[in-house]
Design a protein around this motif. Structure first.
Motif, short mmCIF file in Angstrom:
data_model
loop_
_atom_site.label_atom_id
_atom_site.label_comp_id
_atom_site.label_asym_id
_atom_site.label_seq_id
_atom_site.Cartn_x
_atom_site.Cartn_y
_atom_site.Cartn_z
N LYS A 73 34.37 18.33 106.83
CA LYS A 73 33.49 17.36 105.78
C LYS A 73 34.66 18.04 104.66
CE LYS A 73 29.23 16.39 108.12
NZ LYS A 73 28.15 16.69 107.36
N ARG A 74 34.70 17.18 103.79
CA ARG A 74 34.98 17.15 102.43
C ARG A 74 34.52 17.48 101.19
NH1 ARG A 74 39.71 15.12 100.42
NH2 ARG A 74 40.36 13.93 101.88
N PRO A 75 34.62 18.65 100.55
CA PRO A 75 33.37 19.24 99.98
C PRO A 75 32.97 17.86 98.80
CG PRO A 75 35.46 20.07 99.70
CD PRO A 75 35.70 19.35 100.31
N ASN A 76 31.94 17.95 98.79
CA ASN A 76 30.40 17.14 98.29
C ASN A 76 29.98 17.02 96.38
OD1 ASN A 76 29.17 19.04 98.28
ND2 ASN A 76 27.17 17.91 99.19
N PHE A 164 33.86 7.73 90.67
CA PHE A 164 32.82 8.41 91.12
C PHE A 164 31.48 7.17 91.06
CE2 PHE A 164 35.29 11.15 88.18
CZ PHE A 164 35.43 12.36 89.01
N GLU A 165 30.58 7.23 92.71
CA GLU A 165 29.83 6.78 92.54
C GLU A 165 28.76 6.70 91.29
OE1 GLU A 165 28.47 6.47 96.01
OE2 GLU A 165 29.84 5.98 97.08
N ALA A 166 28.38 5.55 91.02
CA ALA A 166 27.45 5.33 90.26
C ALA A 166 25.73 6.06 90.22
CB ALA A 166 27.10 4.33 89.38
N GLY A 167 25.32 6.74 91.65
CA GLY A 167 24.19 7.01 92.04
C GLY A 167 24.41 8.50 92.39
N GLY A 168 25.43 9.12 91.65
CA GLY A 168 25.46 10.34 92.34
C GLY A 168 25.20 11.62 90.86
N HIS A 188 17.08 16.44 90.41
CA HIS A 188 16.90 14.87 90.66
C HIS A 188 17.54 14.81 92.63
CE1 HIS A 188 20.37 11.85 91.17
NE2 HIS A 188 20.59 11.82 92.70
N ALA A 189 16.78 15.86 93.29
CA ALA A 189 16.75 15.55 94.99
C ALA A 189 15.32 14.83 94.72
CB ALA A 189 16.49 17.04 95.10
N VAL A 194 20.53 13.88 97.24
CA VAL A 194 22.54 14.23 96.18
C VAL A 194 23.38 14.48 97.39
CG1 VAL A 194 23.49 15.62 94.61
CG2 VAL A 194 20.89 15.38 94.89
N GLU A 195 24.23 12.73 96.90
CA GLU A 195 25.52 13.01 98.16
C GLU A 195 26.30 13.86 97.60
OE1 GLU A 195 25.65 9.25 99.95
OE2 GLU A 195 23.44 8.96 100.65
#
Length: 250
Positions: A73-76, A164-168, A188-189, A194-195
């Motif tokens: 997986k790509r680092p989040n 970067f997605e606004a929801g992150g 936040h979680a 938190v994706e």
């Protein structure tokens, strides 16, 4: 070097690859590779796997590789970094990829010298081998995306939501902040999973008031590690380690 990274074009149809460069030197002199030995390998931006040494002599090593089906997986975690001095940036490339980042965004700030953007270390020919070095240390294959933005305000106001997605989760490191990275992630979680997380790290002199206010206005939460102002490379490694640990626990 805990993983031998290979470019996809280096590996033949049967999985064979012959190495003559620093990777061969490492296999021969550090690992003492001999025919029949198995070593960890990976394809850049591809799967990991293992390889059997077919031959090792005369400064070259031939491997026969077998790769896993799944890609790592790509680092989040992504990092927005005010460009440090070129010699610091040279050290940071490998540290950033070893620490695990999906994207590296370099930008300007009031306390960044303008001639830093002319440094050769910002060319792909210079930084890509250093990123690969970090990946080999961390046994990863996913090469971070890199972009360079000379206009901080344009980046934050016009380009950030595309990158970067606004929801992150968005964090900005600030020595005066009272909230910790772990507390911000947990807060936040509780509202939404938190994706991905983006952390903005300023120059060694810190973000100025305008820059912090602009980041605040675009969804960044200020987080700190205490009142001490750290060197850029120290701050990056520490913040990324803390952030990854917090995301794992969330």
């Amino acid at each position: 070097m805990n993983l031998i990274l290979l470019e996809p074009g280096e590996v033949g149809p049967g999985g064979d690859v012959s190495l003559f460069d620093g990777r061969a030197t490492h296999l021969l002199t550090v690992l003492g590779a001999a025919p029949g030995d198995r070593v960890r390998v990976g394809l850049v931006d591809g799967p990991r796997g293992s390889a059997t040494v077919q031959s090792a002599a005369g400064g070259s090593v031939t491997l026969r590789c077998a790769f896993e089906q799944d890609l790592p997986k790509r680092p989040n975690v992504d990092v927005l970094l005010a460009l440090p001095r070129p010699k610091v940036m040279r050290r940071l490339w490998a540290q950033l990829s070893a620490s695990g980042v999906g994207r590296i965004v370099l930008t300007n700030a009031e306390r960044v010298e303008r001639d830093y953007f002319d440094a050769r270390i910002l060319t792909p020919a210079c930084y890509r081998p250093l990123l690969l070095e970090g990946l080999q240390q961390a046994r990863d294959t996913r090469l971070p995306a890199v972009s360079i933005h000379k206009r901080f305000r344009v980046l934050v106001e016009d380009e950030l939501d595309t990158l970067f997605e606004a929801g992150g989760l968005r964090l900005v490191a600030d020595p005066s902040a009272r909230q910790s990275v772990a507390a911000a992630v947990a807060e936040h979680a509780r509202a939404t999973p938190v994706e991905r997380a983006l952390i903005a790290i300023g120059p060694e002199g810190g973000w100025n008031a305008f820059e912090l206010a602009l980041l605040d206005a675009h969804g960044f939460k200020r987080v700190g590690m205490g009142p001490r102002t750290l060197r850029t490379d120290t701050a990056c490694v520490a913040l990324l380690a803390i952030l990854h640990a917090a995301l794992s626990a969330a």
